[in-house]
Design an enzyme around this catalytic site. Structure first.
Site, PDB file in Angstrom:
ATOM      1  N   TYR A 142      37.843  55.509   9.606  1.00  0.00           N
ATOM      2  CA  TYR A 142      38.674  55.462   8.796  1.00  0.00           C
ATOM      3  C   TYR A 142      39.146  54.707  10.003  1.00  0.00           C
ATOM      4  O   TYR A 142      39.830  53.211  10.021  1.00  0.00           O
ATOM      5  CB  TYR A 142      40.336  56.482   9.414  1.00  0.00           C
ATOM      6  CG  TYR A 142      40.379  56.833   8.033  1.00  0.00           C
ATOM      7  CD1 TYR A 142      39.699  57.597   7.161  1.00  0.00           C
ATOM      8  CD2 TYR A 142      41.192  57.014   7.308  1.00  0.00           C
ATOM      9  CE1 TYR A 142      39.715  58.288   5.770  1.00  0.00           C
ATOM     10  CE2 TYR A 142      41.745  57.534   5.934  1.00  0.00           C
ATOM     11  CZ  TYR A 142      40.924  58.588   4.918  1.00  0.00           C
ATOM     12  OH  TYR A 142      40.923  58.569   4.219  1.00  0.00           O
ATOM     13  N   LYS A 192      29.301  68.287   9.586  1.00  0.00           N
ATOM     14  CA  LYS A 192      27.453  67.389   8.834  1.00  0.00           C
ATOM     15  C   LYS A 192      27.354  67.565  10.096  1.00  0.00           C
ATOM     16  O   LYS A 192      25.863  66.119   9.905  1.00  0.00           O
ATOM     17  CB  LYS A 192      28.077  66.253   7.968  1.00  0.00           C
ATOM     18  CG  LYS A 192      26.665  66.320   6.831  1.00  0.00           C
ATOM     19  CD  LYS A 192      26.703  67.059   5.806  1.00  0.00           C
ATOM     20  CE  LYS A 192      25.875  66.929   5.119  1.00  0.00           C
ATOM     21  NZ  LYS A 192      25.200  67.868   4.320  1.00  0.00           N
ATOM     22  N   ASP A 224      29.682  70.057   2.528  1.00  0.00           N
ATOM     23  CA  ASP A 224      29.290  70.733   1.307  1.00  0.00           C
ATOM     24  C   ASP A 224      29.757  71.709   0.952  1.00  0.00           C
ATOM     25  O   ASP A 224      29.728  71.639   0.290  1.00  0.00           O
ATOM     26  CB  ASP A 224      27.524  69.557   0.856  1.00  0.00           C
ATOM     27  CG  ASP A 224      26.748  70.138   1.703  1.00  0.00           C
ATOM     28  OD1 ASP A 224      27.336  70.692   2.327  1.00  0.00           O
ATOM     29  OD2 ASP A 224      25.732  69.791   2.049  1.00  0.00           O
ATOM     30  N   ASP A 248      40.583  64.130   4.446  1.00  0.00           N
ATOM     31  CA  ASP A 248      40.961  63.280   3.725  1.00  0.00           C
ATOM     32  C   ASP A 248      40.453  64.333   2.502  1.00  0.00           C
ATOM     33  O   ASP A 248      41.129  64.810   1.474  1.00  0.00           O
ATOM     34  CB  ASP A 248      40.438  61.886   3.454  1.00  0.00           C
ATOM     35  CG  ASP A 248      41.452  61.610   2.454  1.00  0.00           C
ATOM     36  OD1 ASP A 248      42.424  61.517   2.474  1.00  0.00           O
ATOM     37  OD2 ASP A 248      40.618  60.915   1.785  1.00  0.00           O
ATOM     38  N   ASP A 252      42.513  67.332  -0.659  1.00  0.00           N
ATOM     39  CA  ASP A 252      42.847  67.205  -1.863  1.00  0.00           C
ATOM     40  C   ASP A 252      41.917  68.392  -3.003  1.00  0.00           C
ATOM     41  O   ASP A 252      43.154  68.412  -3.460  1.00  0.00           O
ATOM     42  CB  ASP A 252      42.370  66.013  -3.005  1.00  0.00           C
ATOM     43  CG  ASP A 252      43.228  64.420  -2.243  1.00  0.00           C
ATOM     44  OD1 ASP A 252      44.806  64.280  -1.197  1.00  0.00           O
ATOM     45  OD2 ASP A 252      43.486  63.319  -3.582  1.00  0.00           O
TER      46      ASP A 252
HETATM   47  C1  IPM Z   1      46.369  60.791   2.664  1.00  0.00           C
HETATM   48  C2  IPM Z   1      46.137  59.435   2.028  1.00  0.00           C
HETATM   49  C3  IPM Z   1      46.048  58.450   2.824  1.00  0.00           C
HETATM   50  C4  IPM Z   1      44.299  58.960   3.784  1.00  0.00           C
HETATM   51  C5  IPM Z   1      45.225  57.027   2.630  1.00  0.00           C
HETATM   52  C6  IPM Z   1      46.831  56.620   1.801  1.00  0.00           C
HETATM   53  C7  IPM Z   1      45.243  55.983   3.073  1.00  0.00           C
HETATM   54  O1  IPM Z   1      45.029  59.565   0.824  1.00  0.00           O
HETATM   55  O2  IPM Z   1      47.196  60.599   3.657  1.00  0.00           O
HETATM   56  O3  IPM Z   1      45.665  61.727   2.566  1.00  0.00           O
HETATM   57  O4  IPM Z   1      43.742  58.542   3.569  1.00  0.00           O
HETATM   58  O5  IPM Z   1      44.677  59.015   4.160  1.00  0.00           O
HETATM   59 MG    MG Z   2      44.271  62.034   0.773  1.00  0.00          MG
END
Ligand code: IPM
Ligand code: MG
Length: 357
Positions: A142, A192, A224, A248, A252
């Protein structure tokens, strides 16, 4: 009577509604406990681009540094999708993480018993899942050197560089081990290492740090495989620690196991002010309609009480109040099914507030 100062950054889209909802709940629980909170609103993200031409004005960084904690709604939206990359709305979050030294992102994944049926997984697979994902937040790909475009031998290319240092891996691993000591004492490090040099350094460092925690059981898993195991057998996990990019993606995936991303909170911690935000986005399509689920932000406010204000008992009161209201069948639009009672963003906040007495 003790006093604490909170910076509120509603951001964009549904940000205003969900942060207002969380403030109502914070007010109720802290007033009863004799803790006084003062609030200061600040613009960031698209709202700040419109007002100041930048997503994160210096004044916001200064205010955040001086506060006891920051509560953020969500930033971004299609309105700002076409601005230059260096002033994208997301830069507000990335900039705050960097400026506040927030190197650890805690994302608890817990399923409220009343919401088991909303999971895409079978009830028996999801019941009892309780994961704490610890994501490295201020380094890795990042923040490495980027090249948006260059021509080499007539061919256009772009690049992002991933760098990790031993101290960066070491501090996040210490935090993961300490978090695990308050739970089932299991840490899974995800990397990884079969392909990436940064992952091999990560693994060596993690092993080194773990040797200082005799009570912690450490395992490693490739990313993975972890992505697969999360949907196959999520109950095997306690604390997962991983780098910025893998964290990240996996967070999700882990979040949706609970049936709705609208429910999940997060805490970003470092050496200074902590930042608290729901993990969902700004949902501009439903902004202002009372359809947003405020629970992710309300639970983020609970994490704020736990980690920045030293009031874990107040955090638990909020978490229990949320479970109760859900058990009584109240649902915001995102979770509504026939037989439940549909409520607006504000009504949901009011119900949770009322549970707090
Ligand atoms: C998160 C989001 C952020 C990230 C974005 C909005 C930059 O997806 O907080 O998970 O990738 O960290
Ligand atoms: Mg995110």
């Amino acid at each position: 009577m003790s006093k604490k100062h909170i910076v509120i950054i509603p951001g964009d889209g549904i940000g205003e509604e969900i942060t207002s909802a969380a403030i109502r709940v914070l007010e109720r629980v802290t007033n009863k406990a004799g803790l006084t909170l003062t609030y200061e609103k600040q613009l960031a993200g698209g709202a700040a681009i419109d007002q100041y031409g930048v997503p994160l004005p210096d004044s916001v960084i200064r205010a955040a540094k001086q506060a006891d904690a920051v509560l953020l709604g969500a930033v971004g939206g299609p309105k700002w999708d076409h601005v230059p990359p260096e002033i994208r709305a997301e830069k507000a979050i990335l900039g705050l993480r960097k400026e506040l030294g927030l190197y650890a992102n805690l994302r608890p994944v817990r399923v409220s018993p009343a919401l088991i049926e909303y999971s895409p997984l079978k009830a028996e697979a999801i019941y009892g899942v309780d994961i704490l994902l610890v994501r490295e937040l201020s380094s890795g790909i990042y923040y490495g050197q980027k090249c948006e475009s260059e021509i080499i031998d007539g061919i256009e290319q772009a690049s992002d560089v991933e760098v990790y240092t031993v101290p960066e891996v070491s501090r996040i691993m210490h935090l993961a081990c300490q978090a695990a000591q308050l739970r089932k004492k299991q840490v899974l490090s995800v990397d990884k290492a079969n392909v990436l040099a940064t992952s091999r350094l990560w693994r060596r460092t993690v092993n080194q740090v773990a040797s200082e925690y005799a009570d912690i059981q450490l395992k490693h898993m490739y990313v993975d495989n972890c992505a697969m195991q999360l949907v196959l057998a999520p109950k095997q996990f306690d604390v997962i620690v991983t780098n910025n990019l893998f964290g990240d993606i996996l967070s999700d995936e882990a979040a949706v196991l609970t049936g709705s991303i609208g429910m999940l909170p997060s805490a970003s911690l470092g050496n200074g002010t902590g930042l608290y935000e729901p993990i969902h986005g700004s949902a501009p399509d439903i902004a202002g309609l009372g359809l947003a689920n405020p629970v992710g932000t309300i639970l983020s406010a609970a994490m704020l009480l736990r980690y920045s204000l030293g009031a874990p008992e107040l955090a638990e009161q909020i978490e229990q109040a949320v479970d109760k209201v859900l058990a009584e069948g109240y649902r915001t639009a995102d979770l509504y099914k026939s037989g439940a009672t549909k409520v607006s963003t504000d009504e949901m906040a009011g119900l949770i507030e009322a549970q707090l007495g």
